[in-house]
Write an enzyme that holds these catalytic residues in place. Structure first.
Site, PDB file in Angstrom:
ATOM      1  N   CYS A 120     -30.359 -31.736 -14.915  1.00  0.00           N
ATOM      2  CA  CYS A 120     -29.504 -30.850 -15.714  1.00  0.00           C
ATOM      3  C   CYS A 120     -28.740 -31.619 -16.792  1.00  0.00           C
ATOM      4  CB  CYS A 120     -28.504 -30.120 -14.825  1.00  0.00           C
ATOM      5  SG  CYS A 120     -29.271 -29.033 -13.636  1.00  0.00           S
ATOM      6  N   HIS A 254     -21.161 -28.594 -17.932  1.00  0.00           N
ATOM      7  CA  HIS A 254     -22.399 -28.026 -17.386  1.00  0.00           C
ATOM      8  C   HIS A 254     -22.053 -26.790 -16.556  1.00  0.00           C
ATOM      9  CE1 HIS A 254     -26.207 -27.487 -15.585  1.00  0.00           C
ATOM     10  NE2 HIS A 254     -25.899 -28.004 -14.415  1.00  0.00           N
ATOM     11  N   ASN A 284     -27.110 -21.317 -13.440  1.00  0.00           N
ATOM     12  CA  ASN A 284     -27.304 -22.706 -13.883  1.00  0.00           C
ATOM     13  C   ASN A 284     -28.678 -22.796 -14.557  1.00  0.00           C
ATOM     14  OD1 ASN A 284     -27.879 -25.428 -14.083  1.00  0.00           O
ATOM     15  ND2 ASN A 284     -27.143 -25.936 -12.036  1.00  0.00           N
TER      16      ASN A 284
HETATM   17  C1  LIG Z   1     -24.511 -24.303  -2.920  1.00  0.00           C
HETATM   18  C2  LIG Z   1     -23.033 -23.989  -2.797  1.00  0.00           C
HETATM   19  C3  LIG Z   1     -22.672 -22.800  -3.654  1.00  0.00           C
HETATM   20  C4  LIG Z   1     -22.744 -23.648  -1.327  1.00  0.00           C
HETATM   21  O1  LIG Z   1     -21.366 -23.355  -1.213  1.00  0.00           O
HETATM   22  P1  LIG Z   1     -20.561 -23.994  -0.003  1.00  0.00           P
HETATM   23  O2  LIG Z   1     -19.180 -23.452  -0.079  1.00  0.00           O
HETATM   24  O3  LIG Z   1     -20.750 -25.489  -0.089  1.00  0.00           O
HETATM   25  O4  LIG Z   1     -21.304 -23.384   1.223  1.00  0.00           O
HETATM   26  P2  LIG Z   1     -21.954 -24.159   2.455  1.00  0.00           P
HETATM   27  O5  LIG Z   1     -23.205 -24.860   2.021  1.00  0.00           O
HETATM   28  O6  LIG Z   1     -20.875 -24.944   3.111  1.00  0.00           O
HETATM   29  O7  LIG Z   1     -22.364 -22.947   3.341  1.00  0.00           O
HETATM   30  C5  LIG Z   1     -21.386 -22.099   3.932  1.00  0.00           C
HETATM   31  C6  LIG Z   1     -22.113 -21.066   4.742  1.00  0.00           C
HETATM   32  O8  LIG Z   1     -22.758 -20.118   3.844  1.00  0.00           O
HETATM   33  C7  LIG Z   1     -24.134 -20.013   4.173  1.00  0.00           C
HETATM   34  N1  LIG Z   1     -24.884 -19.780   2.945  1.00  0.00           N
HETATM   35  C8  LIG Z   1     -25.509 -20.689   2.151  1.00  0.00           C
HETATM   36  N2  LIG Z   1     -26.074 -20.073   1.102  1.00  0.00           N
HETATM   37  C9  LIG Z   1     -25.794 -18.744   1.238  1.00  0.00           C
HETATM   38  C10 LIG Z   1     -26.082 -17.623   0.479  1.00  0.00           C
HETATM   39  N3  LIG Z   1     -26.803 -17.698  -0.664  1.00  0.00           N
HETATM   40  N4  LIG Z   1     -25.616 -16.420   0.887  1.00  0.00           N
HETATM   41  C11 LIG Z   1     -24.900 -16.317   2.008  1.00  0.00           C
HETATM   42  N5  LIG Z   1     -24.587 -17.362   2.793  1.00  0.00           N
HETATM   43  C12 LIG Z   1     -25.026 -18.559   2.404  1.00  0.00           C
HETATM   44  C13 LIG Z   1     -24.491 -21.321   4.827  1.00  0.00           C
HETATM   45  O9  LIG Z   1     -25.625 -21.157   5.664  1.00  0.00           O
HETATM   46  C14 LIG Z   1     -23.241 -21.617   5.611  1.00  0.00           C
HETATM   47  O10 LIG Z   1     -23.247 -20.883   6.790  1.00  0.00           O
HETATM   48  P3  LIG Z   1     -22.715 -21.533   8.160  1.00  0.00           P
HETATM   49  O11 LIG Z   1     -21.272 -21.854   7.897  1.00  0.00           O
HETATM   50  O12 LIG Z   1     -22.929 -20.451   9.152  1.00  0.00           O
HETATM   51  O13 LIG Z   1     -23.550 -22.748   8.355  1.00  0.00           O
HETATM   52  C15 LIG Z   1     -22.156 -25.221  -3.210  1.00  0.00           C
HETATM   53  O14 LIG Z   1     -22.303 -26.236  -2.256  1.00  0.00           O
HETATM   54  C16 LIG Z   1     -22.523 -25.761  -4.561  1.00  0.00           C
HETATM   55  O15 LIG Z   1     -22.331 -25.110  -5.563  1.00  0.00           O
HETATM   56  N6  LIG Z   1     -23.017 -27.006  -4.625  1.00  0.00           N
HETATM   57  C17 LIG Z   1     -23.428 -27.596  -5.889  1.00  0.00           C
HETATM   58  C18 LIG Z   1     -24.804 -27.107  -6.235  1.00  0.00           C
HETATM   59  C19 LIG Z   1     -25.165 -27.345  -7.678  1.00  0.00           C
HETATM   60  O16 LIG Z   1     -24.371 -27.158  -8.548  1.00  0.00           O
HETATM   61  N7  LIG Z   1     -26.414 -27.761  -7.899  1.00  0.00           N
HETATM   62  C20 LIG Z   1     -26.933 -27.974  -9.205  1.00  0.00           C
HETATM   63  C21 LIG Z   1     -26.315 -29.156  -9.848  1.00  0.00           C
HETATM   64  S1  LIG Z   1     -26.987 -29.410 -11.437  1.00  0.00           S
END
Ligand SMILES: CC(C)(COP(=O)(O)OP(=O)(O)OC[C@H]1O[C@@H](n2cnc3c(N)ncnc32)[C@H](O)[C@@H]1OP(=O)(O)O)[C@@H](O)C(=O)NCCC(=O)NCCS
Length: 334
Positions: A120, A254, A284
């Site tokens: 990205c 970004h 994104n």
């Molecule tokens: C992916 C992201 C949104 C997840 O948010 P988070 O607050 O970290 O959530 P977690 O991964 O801790 O998951 C929390 C819970 O939601 C669940 N979950 C994950 N994706 C889900 C979705 N799409 N819908 C519903 N629940 C979801 C998980 O299974 C987890 O459940 P559990 O607690 O029972 O295990 C976040 O980590 C993020 O934005 N990371 C950066 C990703 C990014 O920007 N990538 C590109 C970079 S260029």
């Protein structure tokens, strides 16, 4: 890598354009495909909808209208271009480069044309390269394109990645500035050890299981990385250029996640009204993200000549990159 712009004629953006596919995919529709909800996606990411390319659309199809708009905006013909760099992780194919395909359609017969892969952050890397070539006098007119069609490489059963990404592209023309301003400096970096936190394993010459053909991500690790480097990279480029956060008129981060952007802006101390956010409408878009945000800000009058603009990208690699530019001309109107 960190560097200040060299003495002499500055290099600036003289044209800006973007394009997204027509098809809008809202959170509610995603919630019918995988176990998620509009409420979860909005709360955790700020994303409400994204654009998705049609089955027959490849990266160069999405990028071409953005290129044409940027060229028209700059008043530059394809035939005048000396350089085309396309930052993408989803080229039409491994080779020929999408940049070469675009050069052909644009009539850019004297341009060097190649693709660049830095996740990205690709657009920021490409900007720095094009800047260097124009500043060194190797190139007069460069077209820098950032775009991705990540929908083509996602696992449509994986809710953790599916909700985040969208398709789109943007392009800028870089030339020497006739009126001062332009790029002040860049800061770029990479941490390969973190590469496994955001990767596409079965996409190259290393053997993987047949099943490893889609984007894989450790969201929490990427989140921690993103919040760290958005702040450190911005601080470094500002310090290198002898500017402070207070000098910044517009911050274009970004567009990965509103929570990541909020975290960075709070830590940096940039007020909300100076921050460009469009991740709610596009998700994104990887290398398309920063040029799309620039075009949005130009379109609604927030990006104006004389402003100090700070852009920071981050992504797969893991990589990051910042640029500081004093915006010069009324670009973005095409
Ligand atoms: C992916 C992201 C949104 C997840 O948010 P988070 O607050 O970290 O959530 P977690 O991964 O801790 O998951 C929390 C819970 O939601 C669940 N979950 C994950 N994706 C889900 C979705 N799409 N819908 C519903 N629940 C979801 C998980 O299974 C987890 O459940 P559990 O607690 O029972 O295990 C976040 O980590 C993020 O934005 N990371 C950066 C990703 C990014 O920007 N990538 C590109 C970079 S260029």
């Amino acid at each position: 890598m960190i560097g200040k712009a060299r003495e002499g004629d500055p290099v600036t953006v003289t044209g800006l354009g973007c394009h997204v596919p027509e098809r809008v995919l809202a959170n509610e529709e995603l919630a019918r495909l995988v176990d998620t909800s509009d409420e979860w996606i909005v709360t955790r990411t700020g994303i409400r909808e994204r654009r998705i390319a049609a089955p027959e659309e490849a990266l160069s199809d999405i990028a071409l209208p953005a290129c044409r708009r940027a060229l028209a905006d700059a008043g530059v013909e394809g035939a005048d271009l000396d350089l085309i760099i396309v930052a993408t992780v989803t080229p039409d194919m491994a080779f020929p480069a999408s940049a070469a395909l675009l050069a052909d359609v644009l009539g850019a017969s004297k341009a060097a044309a190649y693709d660049l892969s830095a996740g990205c952050t690709g657009f920021m890397y490409a900007l720095a390269q094009a800047y260097g070539m124009v500043a060194a006098g190797l190139v007069e007119k460069a077209l820098v394109v950032g775009g991705d069609v990540l929908s083509k490489i996602l696992d449509w059963d994986d809710r953790s990645t599916l909700i985040l990404f969208g398709d789109g592209a943007g392009a800028v023309v870089l030339e020497r500035s006739r009126s001062g301003g332009g790029f002040l400096g860049f800061e770029l970096g990479a941490e390969g050890a973190g590469g496994v936190h955001l990767w596409l394993p079965g996409s190259g010459s290393r053997a993987f299981d047949e099943s490893e053909k889609h984007v894989k991500m450790n969201g929490r690790e990427v989140f921690k990385f993103a919040t760290r480097v958005l702040v450190s990279s911005a601080e470094q480029v500002l310090a290198e250029c002898g500017r402070t956060v207070e000098d910044v008129d517009l911050y274009v981060p970004h567009q990965a996640n509103v929570r990541i952007i909020d975290h960075a802006t709070r830590k940096l101390g940039i007020p909300e009204e100076k921050v460009v956010i469009n991740v709610d409408r596009y998700g994104n878009t990887s290398s398309g993200s920063i040029p799309l945000a620039l075009a949005d800000a130009a379109g609604d009058g927030r990006l104006r000549p004389g402003q100090l603009v700070l852009m920071t990208g981050m992504g797969a690699g893991l990589t990051w990159g910042s640029a500081l530019i004093e915006w010069t001309e009324e670009v973005g109107s095409a």
